[in-house]
Design an enzyme around this catalytic site. Sequence first.
Site, PDB file in Angstrom:
ATOM      1  N   CYS A   2     -49.004   8.248  19.263  1.00  0.00           N
ATOM      2  CA  CYS A   2     -48.651   8.718  20.599  1.00  0.00           C
ATOM      3  C   CYS A   2     -47.445   7.928  21.109  1.00  0.00           C
ATOM      4  O   CYS A   2     -47.235   6.775  20.744  1.00  0.00           O
ATOM      5  CB  CYS A   2     -49.786   8.603  21.606  1.00  0.00           C
ATOM      6  SG  CYS A   2     -51.256   9.540  21.199  1.00  0.00           S
ATOM      7  N   LYS A 603     -46.214   5.921  12.650  1.00  0.00           N
ATOM      8  CA  LYS A 603     -45.558   4.655  12.308  1.00  0.00           C
ATOM      9  C   LYS A 603     -46.393   3.461  12.756  1.00  0.00           C
ATOM     10  O   LYS A 603     -46.597   2.508  12.018  1.00  0.00           O
ATOM     11  CB  LYS A 603     -44.175   4.605  12.965  1.00  0.00           C
ATOM     12  CG  LYS A 603     -43.396   3.319  12.694  1.00  0.00           C
ATOM     13  CD  LYS A 603     -43.008   3.217  11.240  1.00  0.00           C
ATOM     14  CE  LYS A 603     -42.166   1.997  10.955  1.00  0.00           C
ATOM     15  NZ  LYS A 603     -41.923   1.838   9.514  1.00  0.00           N
TER      16      LYS A 603
END
Length: 608
Positions: A2, A603
């Site tokens: 997010c 990531k």
Amino acid sequence: MCGIVGYSGKKEASSILVEGLSKLEYRGYDSAGVAILNDGKINVSKCKGRLVNLENKLEENPIAGNIGIGHTRWATHGEPSDLNAHPHSNKDNTISVVHNGIIENYMQLRTWLKSKGYEFKSETDTEVIPNLVDYFYEGNLLDAVIKAISKVEGSYALGIVSSKEPDKVVAVRKDSPLIVGISEDGNFIASDVPAILNHTRDIYYIKDKEFVVLTSEGVEFYSNEGEKIEKELNHIEWDANAAEKGGYEHFMLKEIYEQPKAIRDTMTSRIIAGQPIKLDDISITKEQIENIDKIYIVACGTAYHAGVVGKYVIEKFARIPVEVDIASEFRYRDPIITKNTLMIVLSQSGETADTLAALREAKSIGARVIAVTNVVGSSVARAADDILYTWAGPEIAVASTKAYTTQLITMYILGLFFAQNKNTLTNEEIEKIKADMLTLPEKAEEVLASKEKVQKFAANTYMHKDMFYLGRGIDYAVAMEGALKLKEISYIHAEAYAGGELKHGTIALIEEGTVVVALGTQSDIYDKMVSNIKEVTTRGAKVLGIAAEGRKGMEEVVDSVIYVPEVNDMLLPVLSVMQLQLLAYYVSVEKGCDVDKPRNLAKSVTVE
């Protein structure tokens, strides 16, 4: 996982929010949205899919206003959909919220709020937040947010706006990253620095349960008791250009080719010929190092693989027993820790939820913790006793490359630092290893300049559904990282195996045409590795071999061999892994995959 952006200032919020979200795409997402205040109303636009879908929606139906919040969502509660996308609002649309994290007690809160007459439209955990804030609102948004947060269990970074107080954004974090940026044209919140680098390099790092009130005029910080607090302003040295592709087709390729510089920067001032190793951010004493009875290296994913290399290095250099653990497993297995136990945690982002939880667990029972991270001021850096930064610069591609190689460099630095203090290596031995380390940037450039063989192998094997990676000793650790890189970005099933384990079951998988990548860089076990390669080639495997210059015999038993420059055996992972990174990259390109943003991956994994 997010991404959050918030803005209050003189410019149109819509374009700033979308631009900021585009800089956070590397975090992974499945939907996006914004909430912008204008004329006393909150206007929300959100949709499933890539950010371009939101951009198109905003082009068709523009939203004016100078204050707002934006979000890219990674689904945890509720499927990816327009309805479940953030921002989420209360029933009368007077409060909107963006959220990164997981509300662990959301079902209890949802049931309680329903008993108070509140209704829910989505399947998300986040929707309880705007309704909680609405319930506690009595004329002061900050007070309402503080009261709402007191009821929440779990992790969160939150940006909140209200039409009742249309001049501000209120934000708070716990176990999820959030920064604040300030500039003459406005002020910002964001999940990560790249989101706001085009506007400012002056930022504040927010601690857990610190609250932020953001307006166009300035920023104020509050404790969870509502008391005003002062924060230290930090200046980011790298600029927005460092987070751009710079002419490369993909961020991953750019970051692969940035490794020589990243390695050099990480060694600067730490590895100097003829001088003892000095680590400014590490206060552990010689006596404490001499008394270390065990080291745990704890990490996730690629960082875990760097930790496995670290085990080989530290045990060989410093003769200290090392155990390497996956962070999500470590915290639940009741590890044996004494006052002489050292933990080393590795996290590129410094926000990896499982690593942070393991760090806190270890500290709570008496371990000293050294953090290896790429992000100054990150949660891991703040929580640890000592810090060793990897100066890799921003890493945008989801698949880690330069962060991994700089983590390897820190393992060598720590191994030599411990050896220096324990006298397990002579000064001459340490200087010889340091001399080899100082050649690594130049030798890395040499490795990256010769990519033709790996490109050709990729072109001939990208259609395969499986690949196997083999190695012995420290090469096995590198093989694990190579297999992970391939599966991450090409979606090809790839597994790494220790060469000596082949005959214990794995060899049953080898058949005509099976693709194998075999590492044979270690001089003491090179002949055994060549024998392992023969075991698979006699069964029809197609093999790419990787060896150090000067090794003989591999070219006779493989389809193609790539030689890397010769250095101390312990340092060879830095060079050999670059060929594996390039292999994964070119296979992914051949397959037409989204190299920088592979499916289902984020990531920075900021939820457990």
